[in-house]
Structure formats: structure tokens, C-alpha cells
Design a protein around this motif. Sequence first.
Motif, PDB file in Angstrom:
ATOM      1  N   ALA A  13     123.785  -1.441  68.428  1.00 50.19           N
ATOM      2  CA  ALA A  13     123.598  -0.376  69.447  1.00 50.19           C
ATOM      3  C   ALA A  13     124.498  -0.381  70.693  1.00 50.19           C
ATOM      4  O   ALA A  13     125.088   0.218  71.389  1.00 50.19           O
ATOM      5  CB  ALA A  13     122.136  -0.179  70.190  1.00 50.19           C
ATOM      6  N   ARG A  14     124.702  -1.801  71.189  1.00 55.05           N
ATOM      7  CA  ARG A  14     125.502  -2.018  72.255  1.00 55.05           C
ATOM      8  C   ARG A  14     126.874  -1.836  71.981  1.00 55.05           C
ATOM      9  O   ARG A  14     127.659  -1.417  72.759  1.00 55.05           O
ATOM     10  CB  ARG A  14     125.262  -3.617  72.611  1.00 55.05           C
ATOM     11  N   VAL A  15     127.216  -2.281  70.629  1.00 60.04           N
ATOM     12  CA  VAL A  15     128.843  -1.884  70.586  1.00 60.04           C
ATOM     13  C   VAL A  15     128.971  -0.707  70.392  1.00 60.04           C
ATOM     14  O   VAL A  15     130.220   0.046  70.941  1.00 60.04           O
ATOM     15  CB  VAL A  15     129.098  -2.828  69.151  1.00 60.04           C
ATOM     16  N   PHE A  16     128.309   0.216  69.546  1.00 62.02           N
ATOM     17  CA  PHE A  16     128.916   1.450  69.315  1.00 62.02           C
ATOM     18  C   PHE A  16     127.997   2.719  70.113  1.00 62.02           C
ATOM     19  O   PHE A  16     128.422   3.807  69.921  1.00 62.02           O
ATOM     20  CB  PHE A  16     128.364   1.772  67.655  1.00 62.02           C
ATOM     21  N   GLY A  17     127.031   2.337  70.740  1.00 59.46           N
ATOM     22  CA  GLY A  17     126.368   3.403  71.661  1.00 59.46           C
ATOM     23  C   GLY A  17     125.863   4.582  70.899  1.00 59.46           C
ATOM     24  O   GLY A  17     125.348   4.657  69.778  1.00 59.46           O
ATOM     25  N   VAL A  23     128.800   5.125  62.380  1.00 64.57           N
ATOM     26  CA  VAL A  23     129.163   4.096  61.853  1.00 64.57           C
ATOM     27  C   VAL A  23     128.125   3.629  60.779  1.00 64.57           C
ATOM     28  O   VAL A  23     128.268   2.894  59.925  1.00 64.57           O
ATOM     29  CB  VAL A  23     129.204   2.989  63.020  1.00 64.57           C
ATOM     30  N   ARG A  24     126.806   3.796  61.198  1.00 70.54           N
ATOM     31  CA  ARG A  24     125.590   3.426  60.175  1.00 70.54           C
ATOM     32  C   ARG A  24     125.881   4.235  58.794  1.00 70.54           C
ATOM     33  O   ARG A  24     125.787   3.431  57.824  1.00 70.54           O
ATOM     34  CB  ARG A  24     124.315   3.899  60.813  1.00 70.54           C
ATOM     35  N   SER A  56     134.824  -5.174  63.639  1.00 63.67           N
ATOM     36  CA  SER A  56     135.902  -4.229  63.678  1.00 63.67           C
ATOM     37  C   SER A  56     135.794  -3.228  64.882  1.00 63.67           C
ATOM     38  O   SER A  56     136.604  -2.985  65.736  1.00 63.67           O
ATOM     39  CB  SER A  56     135.872  -3.344  62.619  1.00 63.67           C
ATOM     40  N   GLY A  57     134.371  -2.999  65.315  1.00 62.85           N
ATOM     41  CA  GLY A  57     134.071  -2.355  66.529  1.00 62.85           C
ATOM     42  C   GLY A  57     134.491  -2.927  67.759  1.00 62.85           C
ATOM     43  O   GLY A  57     134.611  -2.165  68.729  1.00 62.85           O
ATOM     44  N   ARG A  87     135.278   5.990  68.394  1.00 62.94           N
ATOM     45  CA  ARG A  87     135.887   6.538  69.498  1.00 62.94           C
ATOM     46  C   ARG A  87     136.587   7.715  69.167  1.00 62.94           C
ATOM     47  O   ARG A  87     137.554   7.770  68.805  1.00 62.94           O
ATOM     48  CB  ARG A  87     136.900   5.527  69.984  1.00 62.94           C
ATOM     49  N   PRO A  88     135.853   9.015  69.212  1.00 61.78           N
ATOM     50  CA  PRO A  88     136.468  10.351  68.907  1.00 61.78           C
ATOM     51  C   PRO A  88     137.646  10.615  69.781  1.00 61.78           C
ATOM     52  O   PRO A  88     138.445  11.480  69.506  1.00 61.78           O
ATOM     53  CB  PRO A  88     135.471  11.155  69.304  1.00 61.78           C
ATOM     54  N   ASP A  89     137.862   9.815  71.100  1.00 60.10           N
ATOM     55  CA  ASP A  89     139.154  10.368  71.739  1.00 60.10           C
ATOM     56  C   ASP A  89     140.321   9.652  71.243  1.00 60.10           C
ATOM     57  O   ASP A  89     141.366  10.139  71.520  1.00 60.10           O
ATOM     58  CB  ASP A  89     138.764   9.522  73.218  1.00 60.10           C
TER      59      ASP A  89
END
Length: 210
Positions: A13-17, A23-24, A56-57, A87-89
Motif C-alpha cells: 500500500a505504501r509503495v503503490f498507493g 498492481v494486485r 520493481s515498484g 505511474r500512469p503519468d
Amino acid sequence: MSDGLEQEPAEAARVFGDRLPVVRRYAADLAEHGIVLGLIGPLEPPRLWSRHVLNSGLLAEFLPRDAAVADVGSGAGLPGLVLAAARPDLRVTLIEPMERRVAWLEEERARLGLENVVVERSRAEDAAPGRFDVVTARAVGALTGLLPITAPLAKRGGRLALLKGAAVDAELAKAEKVVRRLRLTDVRVEIAGRGMAGLETRVLVATVPS
Ligand SMILES: C[S@@+](CC[C@H](N)C(=O)[O-])C[C@H]1O[C@@H](n2cnc3c(N)ncnc32)[C@H](O)[C@@H]1O
């Protein structure tokens, strides 16, 4: 069914928000199909999060907003698909020569609905040079061979961010001549995920000449 997939660690949760659900889904898809497709070994699903996906994240912190990123030798999508999901950006190009892996990357890109991913079937040394703000790679080879195939893909003044293991300092020492020949600057080993117990990972960063 996600055969034997490791339970999701709290750090995810901390890495991917808020991108964690995408990602799951990737982790579940890889656990389900990865062994049969020859993308991961049979020992990997029980350590897929801690060893591969989180690792990777962590590279995301080295990628500026809206960057054009090339991931060389994506294989199963590590780290490229994970970074694109997180990161969709970013605009992420996955450069991978093996047909079977390219097919998986295309299918998984579509399943995850990632519009910021392009898959390019090529070896890095045959791909058009000078197009990317940052070039990433993980588990593709030692720096002596990896630097000469990744650096040309970066734009002038662009960067490399290569996920590496504990041997990175020794690899870098061996690659001294290559670093000089490529005129790389700001070459250093950074630690990603500082403060996250058990997750800290080494990243070789470098800037290509402007
Ligand atoms: C050991 S796998 C690692 C895959 C993924 N990066 C990971 O961390 O799981 C190495 C990958 O690099 C690809 N590869 C090998 N040589 C390459 C080259 N010259 N250019 C681009 N990809 C290459 C292989 O096809 C393979 O998918």
C-alpha cells in the motif's frame, strides 16, 4: 486461481498507493500464468510480491513525472509493467526480443488497461537510439554488458536507473572502462526503499552525455 501467490505485504500500500488494485491484478495474473508461460520459475509465486513486484515498484522514485521510459529486457514485465501500472503519468516502452514474452506483455497490457505502455519486439542494441528520458533494466546482465546496450537508448542528458543486487559495487568496478568510454556522469549506487525493512534495493544511476 492465483496458485500459491504470496500474501500481499503491508508495504504494498505504501509503495503503490491508489494504484495498488492494478498492481494486485498484475501479481495475480503472473502467479496464475507465469510458470506455464516460462516467465517465472515454480519457486517464485510464494515470493512474488517481496522479491519481484515491490522491488520493481521501488524504482518509481527515480522516474521524473511524465518521463518517457524504456525498460530493457522486460521479460514478465519487471519492472516495466509494474512501473506503468504504478505511474500512469509515465510513457513506458517495453523492449523485449523473445516472441513468447512479447505476446504475454501485449496481453497483460490489455488486461490491465494500461494505455501508457508500448511493447517493442527488439534487442536493445537494435532499437532506435536517443528516445528516452530514463532507461531501466532488471536481471538482464552485468554492467559491463548492460551499460553499452542501455545508454544509447537515452536522450542526450537522459538517465539510466538499473535495478541491481548486492554485487553492484563489484560490477561497477569491472565496468570502469565502459563508463569512461560511454562518457557517463553522476554514476552512483543509490538505495531505493530506504527505511522499508527487507525491501531496500540497489539502483545504479547514471547520466548520459548531453
Ligand atoms: C532474466 S530475464 C529478466 C526479465 C525481467 N527484467 C525480470 O526482472 O524478471 C532477462 C530478459 O532480458 C531479455 N534480453 C536478453 N538480452 C536482451 C537484449 N540484448 N535486449 C533486450 N532484452 C534482452 C531476455 O529475453 C529476458 O526476457
